[in-house]
Design an enzyme around this catalytic site. Structure first.
Site, PDB file in Angstrom:
ATOM      1  N   CYS A  72       0.831  -1.210   0.000  1.00 49.15           N
ATOM      2  CA  CYS A  72       0.000   0.000   0.000  1.00 49.15           C
ATOM      3  C   CYS A  72       0.864   1.256   0.000  1.00 49.15           C
ATOM      4  O   CYS A  72       0.486   2.271  -0.574  1.00 49.15           O
ATOM      5  CB  CYS A  72      -0.989  -0.017   1.153  1.00 49.15           C
ATOM      6  SG  CYS A  72      -0.333  -0.436   2.739  1.00 49.15           S
ATOM      7  N   VAL A  94       0.462   4.136  -2.719  1.00 38.61           N
ATOM      8  CA  VAL A  94      -0.017   5.476  -2.336  1.00 38.61           C
ATOM      9  C   VAL A  94       0.913   6.556  -2.894  1.00 38.61           C
ATOM     10  O   VAL A  94       0.461   7.584  -3.397  1.00 38.61           O
ATOM     11  CB  VAL A  94      -0.152   5.587  -0.798  1.00 38.61           C
ATOM     12  CG1 VAL A  94      -0.327   7.034  -0.374  1.00 38.61           C
ATOM     13  CG2 VAL A  94      -1.344   4.771  -0.315  1.00 38.61           C
TER      14      VAL A  94
HETATM   15  S1  SF4 Z   1       1.117  -2.224   5.189  1.00 39.47           S
HETATM   16 FE1  SF4 Z   1      -0.340  -2.590   3.498  1.00 39.47          FE
HETATM   17  S2  SF4 Z   1       0.676  -4.104   2.149  1.00 39.47           S
HETATM   18 FE2  SF4 Z   1       1.771  -4.084   4.096  1.00 39.47          FE
HETATM   19  S3  SF4 Z   1       0.878  -5.758   5.252  1.00 39.47           S
HETATM   20 FE3  SF4 Z   1      -0.213  -3.895   5.858  1.00 39.47          FE
HETATM   21  S4  SF4 Z   1      -1.982  -3.748   4.471  1.00 39.47           S
HETATM   22 FE4  SF4 Z   1      -0.552  -5.248   3.609  1.00 39.47          FE
END
Ligand code: SF4
Length: 458
Positions: free
Chosen positions: A106, A110
């Protein structure tokens, strides 16, 4: 256990409790492990990669290799180009894979890192050896779930690698979806028994269930090879199992190389396995061999032998949509009554399919996408069931609801081992599922029946 869970269900708009899903990158990691000689690479901060590796290791009880761009605060602000370029240089120098499959987290989604541009520049700058390959997929964890990540990795791999030479070969592509290594082996066995030449993608058999030889192999012998991935563009058909996991890849190959796609349910249970065998039969223009007929007959025999124990037993299920759709159909076929079916993965299509499957036997079935195990538990408190099926996290619900028989099914299973070694797909897998269901019911009776009611023969 779970004393805070009350039977009173209140509408929740923002709070998620005990989710029935996890995030995209772990699915991409699992799919990439099904490619021979491939290093999955997580482009983001290293916590995601550590979590995803450890969760896969806990489930498969095997080493799971993956690398990470190890973002720091600086990369989070200015972009992860330098991190990925350095990572690729280090990966090929130290770990020497044939291929690196980059997925995102993510964080990198982003900030909007342009992965193809970074890979192209790394190639131009000599950070990627000439004979090596780097592919990528975008796996924003705020969209869909882990199965979406699996699907994205499969579709992107085809986009990068599959080619059409213009000559169609007598080979069928089999996309198994997110199933266990033993399931992939069973799918290959069935296709082989039908006399078909096939390419299975991805294929984690002999990767996440490799034998103990005394030597550690970072890249085990299994996995779909690069040659097979390229050649999939020349196959005459694709059979894609599980719409959520496999349809996007099949459609990508159809668009790219003109290979017609047939999408079916995961071959779990009687009807879905029939559909798989029939798809193979039609594709290969072959007859179903006696060996497979007999396997089916043994399953039907077991269903009729045990039907009095299955009849109208209420079941609560949670997990991933492709698994749940086939499993719900199987439970209906053996005379049981799916009462509530919950997935954490969003998508109204799932709810429609479950309602269709249960229309004749239980039109009141509760089918929920984008829900959680907490809701399922509260619902069970109000509407007691005879059986719970789901991943390891269900054990807390089973324990809290004293003596609720519980069968581990799906991903992740962190506290049992058989799921990796024995298939649940095919007629053989369905037999195993029925054995587990009857064992769970019989164990409960043996434990709870009064002395004078304990039966020797069941
Ligand atoms: S930070 Fe985002 S990609 Fe990483 S484990 Fe958590 S939800 Fe998943």
């Amino acid at each position: 256990m779970l004393e805070g869970t009350t039977s009173e269900i209140r509408e929740r708009k923002a709070l998620r409790v005990n989710p029935a899903k996890t995030c995209q990158p772990i699915g991409a990691m699992y799919a990439a492990l099904g490619i021979n000689g491939c290093m999955p690479h997580s482009h983001g901060s290293q916590g995601c990669c550590a979590y995803h590796r450890s969760q896969l290791t806990r489930h498969y009880k095997e080493p799971v290799v993956a690398t990470t761009s190890s973002f720091t605060e600086g990369a989070s602000v200015f972009g992860g180009m330098a991190n990925l370029t350095t990572a690729l240089d280090n990966i090929f120098t130290i770990y020497d894979p044939k291929m690196v499959a980059v997925h995102t987290t993510c964080l990198s989604e982003v900030i909007g890192d342009d992965i193809p541009m970074i890979i192209a520049k790394a190639k131009k700058d000599g950070k990627i050896p000439e004979d090596k390959i780097v592919i990528h997929t975008n796996t924003p964890s705020f969209v869909g779930s882990h199965v979406t990540g699996f699907s994205n990795q499969c579709a992107s791999t085809i986009k990068y690698l599959s080619k059409s030479s213009g000559e169609t070969k007598n080979v069928v592509n089999l996309f198994p979806g997110w199933v266990e290594p033993a399931d992939m082996r069973e799918i290959k066995r069935l296709a082989g028994a039908m006399g078909l030449d096939y390419i299975l993608f991805p294929d984690t058999s002999d990767v996440l269930d490799s034998p103990q030889t005394g030597y550690y192999k970072m890249y085990p012998d299994g996995g779909t090879t690069l040659e097979q991935l390229e050649a999939m563009g020349d196959s005459f058909q694709t059979i894609a199992m599980g719409p959520l996991c496999s349809q996007a890849a099949a459609e990508q190959l159809e668009k790219q190389c003109n290979v017609p796609a047939k999408v079916i349910d995961l071959p779990i249970g009687l009807k879905a396995t029939d559909a798989f065998i029939d798809a193979l039969r039609v594709a290969g223009d072959v007859s179903v061999p006696e060996e497979i007929d007999k396997e089916r007959g043994r399953l039907v025999d077991m269903i009729s032998d045990m039907s009095q124990y299955f009849h109208q037993k209420k079941v609560a299920l949670f997990g991933d949509p492709d698994h749940l759709i086939s499993m719900t159909q199987f439970l209906v076929d053996v005379g049981m009554t799916p009462a509530i079916v919950v997935t954490g993965t969003p998508g109204k299509k799932f709810e429609r399919r479950i309602h269709e499957i249960c229309a004749d036997t239980n039109p009141d079935v509760v089918a929920l996408a984008f829900s959680d195990i907490h809701y399922l538990h509260q619902w069970i408190k109000q509407n007691p069931v005879d059986l719970l099926m789901g991943n390891t996290y269900g054990k807390f619900v089973a324990r809290a609801e004293k003596n609720l028989p519980f069968i581990r099914f799906g991903f992740p299973i962190l506290d049992r081992v058989g799921h990796r070694a024995f298939p649940t797909v095919g007629y053989a897998g369905a037999l195993r599922l029925l054995e587990k269901i009857t064992d769970a019911f019989f164990d409960l009776r043996d434990r709870n029946d009064s002395d004078e009611n304990v039966e020797l023969v069941l």
